[in-house]
Design a protein around this motif. Structure first.
Motif, PDB file in Angstrom:
ATOM      1  N   PHE A 222       4.993   2.887   4.556  1.00 28.15           N
ATOM      2  CA  PHE A 222       4.369   2.939   3.376  1.00 28.15           C
ATOM      3  C   PHE A 222       5.452   3.594   2.488  1.00 28.15           C
ATOM      4  O   PHE A 222       6.071   4.666   2.624  1.00 28.15           O
ATOM      5  CB  PHE A 222       3.351   4.090   3.303  1.00 28.15           C
ATOM      6  CG  PHE A 222       2.188   3.222   4.201  1.00 28.15           C
ATOM      7  CD1 PHE A 222       1.238   2.590   3.921  1.00 28.15           C
ATOM      8  CD2 PHE A 222       1.982   3.997   5.700  1.00 28.15           C
ATOM      9  CE1 PHE A 222       0.131   2.089   4.728  1.00 28.15           C
ATOM     10  CE2 PHE A 222       1.131   3.414   6.463  1.00 28.15           C
ATOM     11  CZ  PHE A 222       0.090   2.567   6.087  1.00 28.15           C
ATOM     12  N   PRO A 223       5.583   3.124   1.212  1.00 31.22           N
ATOM     13  CA  PRO A 223       6.339   3.804   0.186  1.00 31.22           C
ATOM     14  C   PRO A 223       5.572   4.981  -0.146  1.00 31.22           C
ATOM     15  O   PRO A 223       4.386   5.011  -0.659  1.00 31.22           O
ATOM     16  CB  PRO A 223       6.382   2.728  -1.085  1.00 31.22           C
ATOM     17  CG  PRO A 223       5.687   1.540  -0.762  1.00 31.22           C
ATOM     18  CD  PRO A 223       5.145   1.853   0.825  1.00 31.22           C
ATOM     19  N   VAL A 224       6.199   6.082  -0.410  1.00 31.80           N
ATOM     20  CA  VAL A 224       5.626   7.377  -0.984  1.00 31.80           C
ATOM     21  C   VAL A 224       6.221   7.422  -2.516  1.00 31.80           C
ATOM     22  O   VAL A 224       7.321   7.358  -2.834  1.00 31.80           O
ATOM     23  CB  VAL A 224       6.198   8.489  -0.427  1.00 31.80           C
ATOM     24  CG1 VAL A 224       5.478   9.895  -0.821  1.00 31.80           C
ATOM     25  CG2 VAL A 224       5.860   8.466   1.172  1.00 31.80           C
TER      26      VAL A 224
ATOM     27  N   ARG B 218       7.051   5.664  -9.333  1.00 31.70           N
ATOM     28  CA  ARG B 218       8.294   5.902  -8.845  1.00 31.70           C
ATOM     29  C   ARG B 218       8.436   6.255  -7.544  1.00 31.70           C
ATOM     30  O   ARG B 218       7.647   7.014  -7.120  1.00 31.70           O
ATOM     31  CB  ARG B 218       8.634   6.992 -10.084  1.00 31.70           C
ATOM     32  CG  ARG B 218      10.383   7.240  -9.987  1.00 31.70           C
ATOM     33  CD  ARG B 218      10.754   8.293 -11.098  1.00 31.70           C
ATOM     34  NE  ARG B 218      10.396   9.349 -10.426  1.00 31.70           N
ATOM     35  CZ  ARG B 218      10.947  10.803 -10.849  1.00 31.70           C
ATOM     36  NH1 ARG B 218      11.731  10.591 -12.029  1.00 31.70           N
ATOM     37  NH2 ARG B 218      10.475  11.689 -10.314  1.00 31.70           N
ATOM     38  N   LEU B 219       9.473   5.793  -6.749  1.00 32.98           N
ATOM     39  CA  LEU B 219       9.522   5.827  -5.438  1.00 32.98           C
ATOM     40  C   LEU B 219      10.076   7.284  -5.050  1.00 32.98           C
ATOM     41  O   LEU B 219      11.256   7.688  -5.671  1.00 32.98           O
ATOM     42  CB  LEU B 219      10.644   4.825  -5.046  1.00 32.98           C
ATOM     43  CG  LEU B 219      10.561   4.800  -3.528  1.00 32.98           C
ATOM     44  CD1 LEU B 219       9.289   4.460  -2.697  1.00 32.98           C
ATOM     45  CD2 LEU B 219      11.905   3.968  -3.060  1.00 32.98           C
TER      46      LEU B 219
ATOM     47  N   VAL C 159       0.768  -1.131  -0.109  1.00 32.34           N
ATOM     48  CA  VAL C 159       0.144   0.110   0.050  1.00 32.34           C
ATOM     49  C   VAL C 159       0.817   1.159  -0.051  1.00 32.34           C
ATOM     50  O   VAL C 159       1.776   1.467   0.794  1.00 32.34           O
ATOM     51  CB  VAL C 159      -0.970   0.221   1.218  1.00 32.34           C
ATOM     52  CG1 VAL C 159      -1.608   1.171   1.374  1.00 32.34           C
ATOM     53  CG2 VAL C 159      -1.664  -1.284   1.336  1.00 32.34           C
ATOM     54  N   SER C 160       0.898   1.955  -1.122  1.00 32.85           N
ATOM     55  CA  SER C 160       1.583   3.140  -1.224  1.00 32.85           C
ATOM     56  C   SER C 160       0.795   4.382  -0.912  1.00 32.85           C
ATOM     57  O   SER C 160      -0.549   4.497  -1.172  1.00 32.85           O
ATOM     58  CB  SER C 160       2.533   3.169  -2.292  1.00 32.85           C
ATOM     59  OG  SER C 160       1.567   3.269  -3.298  1.00 32.85           O
ATOM     60  N   VAL C 161       1.183   5.599  -0.824  1.00 37.98           N
ATOM     61  CA  VAL C 161       0.622   6.868  -0.797  1.00 37.98           C
ATOM     62  C   VAL C 161       1.570   7.894  -1.867  1.00 37.98           C
ATOM     63  O   VAL C 161       2.691   7.811  -2.018  1.00 37.98           O
ATOM     64  CB  VAL C 161       0.653   7.629   0.563  1.00 37.98           C
ATOM     65  CG1 VAL C 161      -0.265   6.778   1.547  1.00 37.98           C
ATOM     66  CG2 VAL C 161       1.935   7.791   1.274  1.00 37.98           C
TER      67      VAL C 161
END
Length: 108
Positions: A75-77, A84-85, A52-54
């Motif tokens: 969470f990855p942003v 793209r991180l 789950v990313s934001v």
């Protein structure tokens, strides 16, 4: 400092460093050498498969949905409309942003 703390483990059975950092502050510590069971582990055994990313810019309602909808602690942003991180953020930080923004009347 860690070496000195480790040397004192003869008194407590655990190093002072480990007791302070790992147990009291509840922070994970990456040991110098992995435990035997960890040597054979694969990433897919540890990571959540439902990532789950934001996005870098996100509506508060969406942020609340993310926080209420999953138990993840980090969470990855990602950059808007991409995968793209941009970085990572913890649940604690996101929760604090919502709470402090509400307390200061920044959210409507």
């Amino acid at each position: 400092a860690k070496w000195t703390g480790d040397a004192l483990d003869c008194v407590t059975g655990r190093s002072i460093y480990d007791m302070h950092i790992v147990e009291l502050k509840n922070l994970p510590l990456l040991e110098t050498h992995p435990e035997n069971k960890m040597l054979a582990m694969q990433v897919n055994e540890i990571m959540a498969s439902n990532v789950v990313s934001v996005e870098l810019v996100v509506a508060v309602g969406t942020l609340l949905d993310v926080l209420e909808g999953c138990p993840h602690h980090g969470f990855p942003v990602v950059f808007p409309n991409t995968t793209r991180l941009a970085g990572t953020v913890t649940r604690r930080i996101l929760s604090q942003v919502v709470v402090l923004s509400t307390e200061r009347g920044l959210l409507q």
